[in-house]
Design an enzyme around this catalytic site. Structure first.
Site, mmCIF file in Angstrom:
data_model
loop_
_atom_site.group_PDB
_atom_site.id
_atom_site.type_symbol
_atom_site.label_atom_id
_atom_site.label_comp_id
_atom_site.label_asym_id
_atom_site.label_seq_id
_atom_site.Cartn_x
_atom_site.Cartn_y
_atom_site.Cartn_z
ATOM 1 N N MET A 295 14.424 40.119 11.910
ATOM 2 C CA MET A 295 14.740 40.014 13.336
ATOM 3 C C MET A 295 13.646 40.673 14.162
ATOM 4 O O MET A 295 13.256 41.808 13.895
ATOM 5 C CB MET A 295 16.123 40.670 13.591
ATOM 6 C CG MET A 295 16.513 40.746 15.049
ATOM 7 S SD MET A 295 16.729 39.097 15.766
ATOM 8 C CE MET A 295 16.262 39.424 17.449
ATOM 9 N N ASN A 297 13.183 42.221 16.991
ATOM 10 C CA ASN A 297 13.361 43.231 18.044
ATOM 11 C C ASN A 297 11.997 43.753 18.495
ATOM 12 O O ASN A 297 11.141 44.082 17.676
ATOM 13 C CB ASN A 297 14.172 44.409 17.502
ATOM 14 C CG ASN A 297 15.351 43.958 16.700
ATOM 15 O OD1 ASN A 297 16.225 43.297 17.211
ATOM 16 N ND2 ASN A 297 15.361 44.294 15.414
ATOM 17 N N GLU A 330 7.800 36.959 12.616
ATOM 18 C CA GLU A 330 8.420 37.916 13.552
ATOM 19 C C GLU A 330 7.394 38.493 14.529
ATOM 20 O O GLU A 330 7.735 38.766 15.689
ATOM 21 C CB GLU A 330 9.117 39.045 12.783
ATOM 22 C CG GLU A 330 10.168 38.581 11.765
ATOM 23 C CD GLU A 330 11.208 37.621 12.316
ATOM 24 O OE1 GLU A 330 11.433 37.612 13.533
ATOM 25 O OE2 GLU A 330 11.784 36.854 11.506
ATOM 26 N N HIS A 333 6.848 36.211 17.452
ATOM 27 C CA HIS A 333 7.908 36.333 18.466
ATOM 28 C C HIS A 333 7.617 37.453 19.468
ATOM 29 O O HIS A 333 8.161 37.452 20.568
ATOM 30 C CB HIS A 333 9.247 36.656 17.799
ATOM 31 C CG HIS A 333 9.986 35.471 17.248
ATOM 32 N ND1 HIS A 333 10.182 34.297 17.950
ATOM 33 C CD2 HIS A 333 10.626 35.307 16.059
ATOM 34 C CE1 HIS A 333 10.907 33.469 17.205
ATOM 35 N NE2 HIS A 333 11.179 34.043 16.059
HETATM 36 N N1 BES Z 1 15.318 35.397 15.424
HETATM 37 C C1 BES Z 1 15.494 35.157 14.041
HETATM 38 C C2 BES Z 1 16.598 36.009 13.427
HETATM 39 C C3 BES Z 1 17.972 35.462 13.653
HETATM 40 C C4 BES Z 1 18.383 34.368 12.945
HETATM 41 C C5 BES Z 1 18.839 36.079 14.524
HETATM 42 C C6 BES Z 1 19.658 33.878 13.159
HETATM 43 C C7 BES Z 1 20.102 35.587 14.742
HETATM 44 C C8 BES Z 1 20.513 34.477 14.050
HETATM 45 C C9 BES Z 1 14.217 35.475 13.273
HETATM 46 O O1 BES Z 1 13.059 35.354 14.009
HETATM 47 C C10 BES Z 1 14.141 34.479 12.159
HETATM 48 O O2 BES Z 1 13.906 33.335 12.414
HETATM 49 N N2 BES Z 1 14.371 34.932 10.933
HETATM 50 C C11 BES Z 1 14.399 34.059 9.768
HETATM 51 C C12 BES Z 1 13.224 34.331 8.880
HETATM 52 C C13 BES Z 1 12.034 33.562 9.328
HETATM 53 C C14 BES Z 1 10.810 33.918 8.561
HETATM 54 C C15 BES Z 1 12.231 32.074 9.240
HETATM 55 C C16 BES Z 1 15.679 34.319 9.019
HETATM 56 O O3 BES Z 1 16.318 35.331 9.316
HETATM 57 O O4 BES Z 1 16.026 33.519 8.161
HETATM 58 ZN ZN ZN Z 2 12.374 33.484 14.411
#
Ligand code: BES
Ligand code: ZN
Length: 648
Positions: A295, A297, A330, A333
């Site tokens: 995440m 943050n 991340e 983002h």
């Molecule tokens: N912003 C997301 C995390 C997230 C996912 C928050 C679903 C709330 C609900 C983060 O940037 C993200 O995409 N994480 C992925 C990993 C990424 C490398 C594809 C995940 O958590 O699977």
């Molecule tokens: Zn993401």
């Protein structure tokens, strides 16, 4: 919320095109805008034994005219003890807290109208450090001596900041934050910003009061804090940002690879966007109990342990590639999402699709020997094509309202199809104009919110190409086309007849009006298999193009690099002509991969099995890789067996 491991991405991801049991749309209204926050001063005192927390928020708010005597804000699983509003030297206490639990809101009522202008809303509250891995929650870990302990951590995206403190929990309602944590003195306390003050807590010798610097203006879903026991490794990126990777106690070694990735990645993005990282530090921390993969943050990125830690003695290259991709994702983002934030969750696909594309660009830059784009094609791209060919897929852009709908759209269509269409767009306008447009977008909307259309406008301004029209055809319609190509020789010239129709896994499209896409198409020949000889935009059902001076032994290949989000059906003669390029490997790996994938998917749909069997044999003979051959054989056999039984 789901984790995407490399295996998930490639095979049976828990992400499906259409979430099962999609709930009925619930009535939903965004928060009223008559009272809006400018700054939150937030104190939190977690109790790591009783799993509760005490909190106090003092929000500086702006009250618009005509003045109201009610404040509506988000609040869930929190008990408000008292609330007051102060302005112009006068303070009034709230007389009622009306919780609308279904809507995760609370209405605070005051005995008289609030004075318009600036005021301070003070709220005292208590909550539970829950075990649901959302909001402010407890995470269990085992110390090196085998003791069970708990850390207090946060996960707020998409709509769970409201479980840690009453707030205006919508991405477009940005404010600055002054966070203070009251924690046991032997624990590490982290938040988005650097520590600016650390002093004993007056009421308890065992506690410290830790104050963090004011954040930039930001959305609530990006606020974070962590209280626990951690070791760290630290470094400085070349652009002067302090980077730390926090690991479980005794495992600092395992943070070194992520530290290397992060220190390389920050300058890459700074240079790519031509916008500096705006905070003085960034921490990356491995959390023992974590629902997502990671995440973003702002300044305090949280990770599942497997997405951050690498044991230098016992790790395979695919784990290192995965960590590099997640860190790259991340950190992207931090600009795209955190500095410029989506106006509403409808644009979430852009946030996630963009980060899911640029993570590969970043890893390719930092670790060119990984050949990571081939992995993109074999994982994200082919998976998105497979899912999006199903009748129950959905357009990339979906309207969302109620929190229960927001979680539904973190799916493979947002991530993998989103990333694939951005990759197609990057290829269509070229890297130079793409970067120029990104810089316009990030500069124009920094510390603000933006929509998908805002990005298209900036990329259009930079490239002079019809970005919005092209991209809308891919984001607002579900599915994708199959491009049917036939070739005729007219003297020295080769004339290609190119047409598009919707590709459906279940058989020929049989709806009323076949959708049309604006398809960027590039064409190469055996003269230079990696460079397009011709590019065009197919914006009608069919067209013809002429390639001049094409020798009789030369082959023509559509979609070099497998960057267009469509499948291709070549005439048998054209397919045959590609065989030499497959055999002598002059056709690059991603092109062979794309071709093979298209042929697989077409096999399903062909009535004439004999002709298709011949095609398979031709491709089989050409693709010499033993593993691939085995896969093709197994697949072909399963198709033949299925055909055999259906004929009887
Ligand atoms: N912003 C997301 C995390 C997230 C996912 C928050 C679903 C709330 C609900 C983060 O940037 C993200 O995409 N994480 C992925 C990993 C990424 C490398 C594809 C995940 O958590 O699977
Ligand atoms: Zn993401």
């Amino acid at each position: 919320m789901t984790i995407l491991s490399p295996a998930d991405r490639a095979h049976n991801s828990p992400f499906s095109a259409q979430p099962a049991n999609m709930p009925e749309r619930r009535p939903f209204a965004r928060l009223p805008t008559d009272v809006s926050p400018v700054n939150y001063a937030l104190w939190l005192k977690p109790d790591l034994v009783d799993f509760t927390f005490e909190g106090k928020v003092e929000a500086r708010v702006q009250v618009s005219r005509p003045a109201t005597n009610q404040i509506v804000m988000n609040c869930a699983d929190i008990d408000i003890i008292s609330a007051s509003f102060a302005s112009g030297g006068k303070e009034i206490n709230a007389t009622g807290f009306n919780y609308q639990n279904e809507d995760e809101k609370v209405t605070l009522s005051f005995p008289s109208a609030l004075q318009a202008g600036s005021g301070i809303l003070k709220i005292d509250f208590v909550g539970e450090l829950n075990d649901k891995m959302k909001g402010f929650y407890r995470s269990k870990y085992i110390t090196p001596t085998g003791e069970v302990r708990f850390a207090a951590v946060t996960q707020f995206e998409a709509t769970d900041a409201r479980r840690a403190f009453p707030c205006w929990d919508e991405p477009a309602i940005k404010a600055t934050f002054d966070i203070t944590l009251i924690v046991p003195k032997d624990r590490v306390a982290l938040s988005n910003m650097n520590v600016i003050d650390r002093k004993p807590y007056p009421d308890d010798d065992n506690l410290l009061e830790i104050k963090f610097a004011t954040t930039p203006i930001m959305s609530t879903y990006l606020v974070a804090f962590v209280v626990g026991e951690y070791d760290f490794v630290e470094s400085q990126s070349s652009d002067g940002v302090t980077v730390r990777v926090y690991t479980p106690v005794g495992k600092a070694e395992q943070g070194k690879f992520a530290l290397e990735v992060a220190t390389k990645t920050l300058p890459f993005y700074k240079d790519y966007f031509n916008v500096p990282y705006p905070l003085p530090k960034i921490d990356l921390i491995a959390i023992a109990d974590f629902a997502a993969g990671a995440m973003e943050n702002w300044g305090l990125v949280t990770y599942r342990e497997t997405a951050l830690l690498i044991d230098p003695k016992n790790s395979c290259s695919s784990s290192r590639q995965w960590v590099a991709l997640v860190v790259g994702h991340e950190l992207a983002h931090q600009w795209f999402g955190n500095l410029v934030t989506m106006e509403w969750w409808t644009h979430l696909w852009l946030n996630e699709g963009f980060a899911s594309w640029i993570e590969y660009l970043c890893v390719d830059h930092c670790f060119p020997d990984y050949d990571i784009w081939t992995q993109f094609v074999s994982a994200d791209y082919t998976r998105a094509l497979e899912l999006d060919a199903l009748d129950n897929s959905h357009p990339i852009e979906v309207n969302v309202g109620h929190p229960s709908e927001v979680d539904e759209i973190f799916d493979a269509i947002s991530y993998s199809k989103g990333a694939s269409v951005i990759r197609m767009l990057h290829n269509y306008i070229g890297d130079e104009d793409f970067r120029k447009g990104m810089n316009i977008y990030l500069t124009k909307f920094q510390h603000k919110n933006a929509s998908t259309e805002d990005l298209w406008d900036c990329l259009e301004e930079a490239s002079g190409k019809p970005v919005a029209a092209v991209m809308s055809s891919w984001t607002k319609q579900m599915g994708f086309p199959i491009i049917v190509v036939d070739q005729e020789q007219h003297g020295e010239d080769s004339v290609l007849k190119i047409s598009q129709k919707k590709f459906c896994a279940s058989g020929p499209f049989n709806g009323e009006t076949c959708p049309n896409w604006m398809v960027p198409i590039s064409i190469c020949t055996s003269e230079d298999p990696s460079r397009p000889k011709l590019t065009m935009l197919l914006d009608s059902p069919e067209t013809t193009v002429t390639i001049s001076n094409l020798g009789p032994s030369q082959w023509v290949k559509i979609n070099p690099g497998t960057v267009g989000f469509y499948r291709i059906q070549y005439s048998s003669t054209m397919l045959d002509s590609l065989l030499p390029g497959i055999r002598d490997l002059t056709l690059p790996p991603v092109d062979r991969l794309g071709l093979q994938n298209d042929l697989f998917s077409l096999l399903h749909k062909q009535a004439d099995m004999q002709e298709e069997k011949n095609r398979i044999e031709r491709v089989l003979g050409a693709i010499s890789d033993a593993e691939l051959t085995q896969k093709v054989l197994a697949f072909a056999l399963s198709v033949c067996v299925a055909h055999f039984f259906s004929c009887r």
